[in-house]
Design a protein around this motif. Structure first.
Motif, short mmCIF file in Angstrom:
data_model
loop_
_atom_site.label_atom_id
_atom_site.label_comp_id
_atom_site.label_asym_id
_atom_site.label_seq_id
_atom_site.Cartn_x
_atom_site.Cartn_y
_atom_site.Cartn_z
N TYR A 312 37.21 35.22 50.62
CA TYR A 312 35.89 35.76 50.95
C TYR A 312 35.56 36.97 50.07
CZ TYR A 312 32.08 37.81 53.59
OH TYR A 312 30.87 38.33 53.94
N ALA A 313 36.54 37.86 49.87
CA ALA A 313 36.31 39.05 49.06
C ALA A 313 36.03 38.67 47.60
CB ALA A 313 37.51 39.98 49.15
N ARG A 314 36.73 37.67 47.10
CA ARG A 314 36.53 37.24 45.72
C ARG A 314 35.21 36.51 45.54
NH1 ARG A 314 41.92 35.52 46.09
NH2 ARG A 314 41.16 33.46 46.63
N GLY A 315 34.73 35.91 46.61
CA GLY A 315 33.55 35.08 46.49
C GLY A 315 33.87 33.70 45.94
N GLY A 316 35.14 33.29 46.06
CA GLY A 316 35.54 31.98 45.56
C GLY A 316 37.01 31.75 45.75
N GLY A 317 37.48 30.59 45.31
CA GLY A 317 38.85 30.20 45.51
C GLY A 317 39.81 30.77 44.48
N LEU A 318 41.03 30.27 44.54
CA LEU A 318 42.08 30.79 43.67
C LEU A 318 41.89 30.43 42.21
CD1 LEU A 318 45.22 30.27 45.93
CD2 LEU A 318 44.45 32.43 44.95
N GLN A 319 41.03 29.46 41.92
CA GLN A 319 40.81 29.13 40.52
C GLN A 319 40.24 30.32 39.75
OE1 GLN A 319 39.00 27.91 42.99
NE2 GLN A 319 36.83 28.28 42.49
N ILE A 320 39.53 31.20 40.45
CA ILE A 320 38.99 32.41 39.82
C ILE A 320 40.13 33.29 39.33
CG2 ILE A 320 37.65 34.51 40.21
CD1 ILE A 320 36.03 32.98 42.28
N VAL A 321 41.15 33.45 40.18
CA VAL A 321 42.32 34.25 39.81
C VAL A 321 43.07 33.61 38.65
CG1 VAL A 321 44.50 35.23 40.62
CG2 VAL A 321 42.53 35.10 42.16
N GLY A 322 43.29 32.30 38.73
CA GLY A 322 44.01 31.61 37.68
C GLY A 322 43.32 31.70 36.34
N GLU A 323 42.01 31.52 36.33
CA GLU A 323 41.26 31.59 35.08
C GLU A 323 41.32 33.00 34.47
OE1 GLU A 323 37.42 30.32 36.25
OE2 GLU A 323 37.99 28.20 36.48
N ARG A 324 41.21 34.00 35.33
CA ARG A 324 41.25 35.38 34.84
C ARG A 324 42.60 35.71 34.23
NH1 ARG A 324 41.20 40.78 38.56
NH2 ARG A 324 40.67 42.30 36.95
N LEU A 325 43.67 35.36 34.93
CA LEU A 325 45.01 35.66 34.42
C LEU A 325 45.33 34.84 33.17
CD1 LEU A 325 47.05 35.95 37.75
CD2 LEU A 325 46.24 37.80 36.26
N ALA A 326 44.85 33.60 33.12
CA ALA A 326 45.08 32.77 31.94
C ALA A 326 44.42 33.38 30.71
CB ALA A 326 44.55 31.36 32.18
N GLU A 327 43.22 33.94 30.88
CA GLU A 327 42.53 34.59 29.76
C GLU A 327 43.31 35.81 29.28
OE1 GLU A 327 38.60 35.52 30.97
OE2 GLU A 327 37.94 33.43 31.10
N VAL A 328 43.83 36.59 30.23
CA VAL A 328 44.61 37.77 29.86
C VAL A 328 45.87 37.35 29.10
CG1 VAL A 328 45.97 39.71 30.75
CG2 VAL A 328 43.74 39.18 31.75
N ALA A 329 46.58 36.36 29.63
CA ALA A 329 47.81 35.89 29.00
C ALA A 329 47.55 35.37 27.59
CB ALA A 329 48.46 34.82 29.86
N LYS A 330 46.46 34.62 27.43
CA LYS A 330 46.13 34.08 26.11
C LYS A 330 45.83 35.20 25.12
CE LYS A 330 42.94 30.87 23.81
NZ LYS A 330 41.78 29.94 24.01
#
Length: 532
Positions: A312-330
């Motif tokens: 609820y706080a994110r305004g979306g599911g865990l894919q938001i977290v995964g995409e953000r961390l994947a961008e950082v890692a890349k």
């Protein structure tokens, strides 16, 4: 608190942005002689500049490392760092037969004396010889002359300070004395304010909890409080305000990151299971650190366990977290993979964690395990079940950060007093960061702290999800699950010391029995520890 000013309660979520670690400054180590029993607090006394905050007996002590933020201290035994000398003491309920534990800095004799003094103040000098006067201790209420007692309380109500009024109201609620409680609540309404001093602000939310307890139980508490949920973006903004004002989340993220980084120093494949992934911000800076590791970065896989409030706080599911961390890692050249497990800790099973052979496993419990019901709530005992499940995975390191408070199995009155003491320190620390009429601070307290307070006071059974335990009890649970505690390296304390330089000098940290404590003045508020 007028009806129009009553707070709109909403769930707190441990989902905040991390900040870069600063350079580690030199630290000083003090060793003394003191022993602490399981489940009890070990109390330290600190002196900042020329101000003496706390003094205790000068019995010798051992096995304590205390860092100088600020310098100078004395230590006494059988108490936890920072806890107040005059907080109430009780023997906690224990449904599973674990050793009972004290949680404060006074013994039973001292507590009876303190309670007797308060009784004298409420009833007058004649109460010294009037054995028929009513009093309460450990929720055992003796009230042969309760009518006389409460009449005197009501007569004295205007002259009592706010803390005494709240305590008297809690006893009336505990006694189910509705008429007395309602009169005291009317008095309290005129004394509390969400924009006042720390005790006045806390009192506003405590009053809501007492009223909810008197009128209702269980899940309908939130309907009676007329909770209005903020939007996801608003809640995230409120949490960012708390994050910037206080070091409690940085303490959790930074201490765990240092421990995990050091434990995985020579590993080429790392799997991190985060049981409160929230925004995933904690891992951004760990990815940057691993990118610069000598010999090249390891492969990193993160499994993020979620819950509905985080989503609820994110305004979306865990894919938001995964995409953000994947961008950082890349961006920093770290081979990365993310797996989301969108369920609560109570629902987690082995299959949800996708553990793979050949990966070094780190497990992170940031302010999360206290939400798991234990043997006092359910025969399933998810709290210990989850620990045993994690142990069966043979993790290389497990990090645990929890609030240092005793509210799990405590009866209502001791739990109320512990909550009042704990959150008084927290509200004081928030007060040091923002002006009292600051609207951002008011909203952040209402939406990120208040509901926890109300839940502890008003709810019972499965509906009470805020069930904190002292580090001694956590240590016992982990040991019973098969874990061995790991000694924290000096770099953990150095990192926290540097971080605290951004905040009020009234914040303290100390190391006791392998755990790092964070506190405000005399009161320990959180602990960080490592296990394998």
């Amino acid at each position: 608190m007028q009806a129009s000013e009553r707070p709109h309660m909403c769930g707190s979520v441990h989902a905040l942005y991390n900040q870069p670690m600063q350079q580690c400054a030199p630290y000083r180590v003090f060793k003394n002689n003191c022993k602490d029993s399981h489940g009890s607090r070990t109390q330290l006394s600190f002196q900042a500049q020329n101000e003496q905050f706390f003094t205790l007996d000068s019995s010798p002590a051992t096995d304590y490392i205390v860092y100088d933020s600020p310098p100078a201290l004395s230590i006494s035994s059988n108490r936890s760092p920072f806890s107040p000398q005059c907080s109430q003491s009780y023997m906690s309920d224990n449904a599973c037969g674990l050793p009972l534990s004290r949680y404060s800095g006074v013994d039973d004799g001292d507590l009876r004396h303190v309670l007797r003094e308060l009784e004298n103040k409420l009833l007058g000098p004649e109460s010294d010889t009037d054995n028929s006067s009513s009093c309460s201790f450990n929720d055992v209420v003796i009230k042969p002359s309760s009518l006389t007692r409460w009449n005197r309380v009501l007569d004295l109500a205007p002259s009592l300070n706010l803390k005494e009024l709240l305590d008297a109201c809690s006893e009336a609620v505990s006694d189910a004395d509705i008429s007395t409680a309602e009169v005291l609540m009317d008095v309290l309404e005129q004394r509390v304010s969400v924009s006042g001093e720390p005790m006045e602000r806390l009192g506003a939310y405590v009053l809501e909890g007492l009223r909810a307890r008197l009128l209702s139980t269980g899940s309908i508490i939130y309907k009676k409080l007329k909770c209005e949920e903020p939007t996801g973006s608003e809640l995230l903004s409120y949490m960012q305000v708390i994050y910037n004002m206080c070091p409690y989340y940085k303490f959790a993220y930074m201490s765990a990151n240092v421990v995990i980084r050091e434990a995985m120093m020579n590993e080429n494949r790392i799997h991190i299971i985060d049981f409160q992934i929230a925004q995933g911000s904690q891992w951004i800076f760990l990815l940057h650190d691993l990118a610069h590791r000598p010999g090249g970065p390891p492969f990193v896989r993160i499994t993020g366990v979620d819950d509905s409030e985080s989503a609820y706080a994110r305004g979306g599911g865990l894919q938001i977290v995964g995409e953000r961390l994947a961008e950082v890692a890349k961006s920093c050249g770290v081979p990365f993979e993310f797996h989301g497990a969108a369920l609560s800790g109570c629902e987690v099973q082995l299959s949800n964690l996708q553990v793979r052979y050949g990966e070094a496993l780190a497990v992170n419990f940031p302010y999360m395990l206290h939400h798991m019901p234990d043997e006092s709530v359910s025969t399933i005992n998810h709290r210990d079940r989850l620990l045993r499940l994690v142990k069966s995975l043979s993790p290389k390191i497990v990090t645990l950060v929890e609030q240092e408070s005793n509210t799990n199995t405590a009866p209502f009155l001791p739990r109320f007093r512990e909550t009042l003491d704990y959150y008084t320190a927290m509200f004081e620390s928030i007060d040091a960061a923002r002006p009292r009429d600051n609207k951002e601070r008011i909203s952040a307290e209402e939406h990120c702290v208040a509901r926890d307070v109300v839940n502890i006071i008003a709810c019972e059974g499965a509906d009470r999800v805020e069930r904190h335990e002292l580090f001694g009890k956590w240590r016992l649970r982990l040991m019973m699950a098969g874990f061995t505690q790991c000694q924290l390296s000096p770099s953990v304390g150095e990192t926290i010391n540097d971080m605290l330089k951004e905040y009020s000098p009234h914040y303290r940290y100390a190391e006791s029995e392998g755990a790092l404590y964070l506190g405000w003045k005399n009161r320990a508020l959180a602990t960080s520890s490592a296990w394998r």
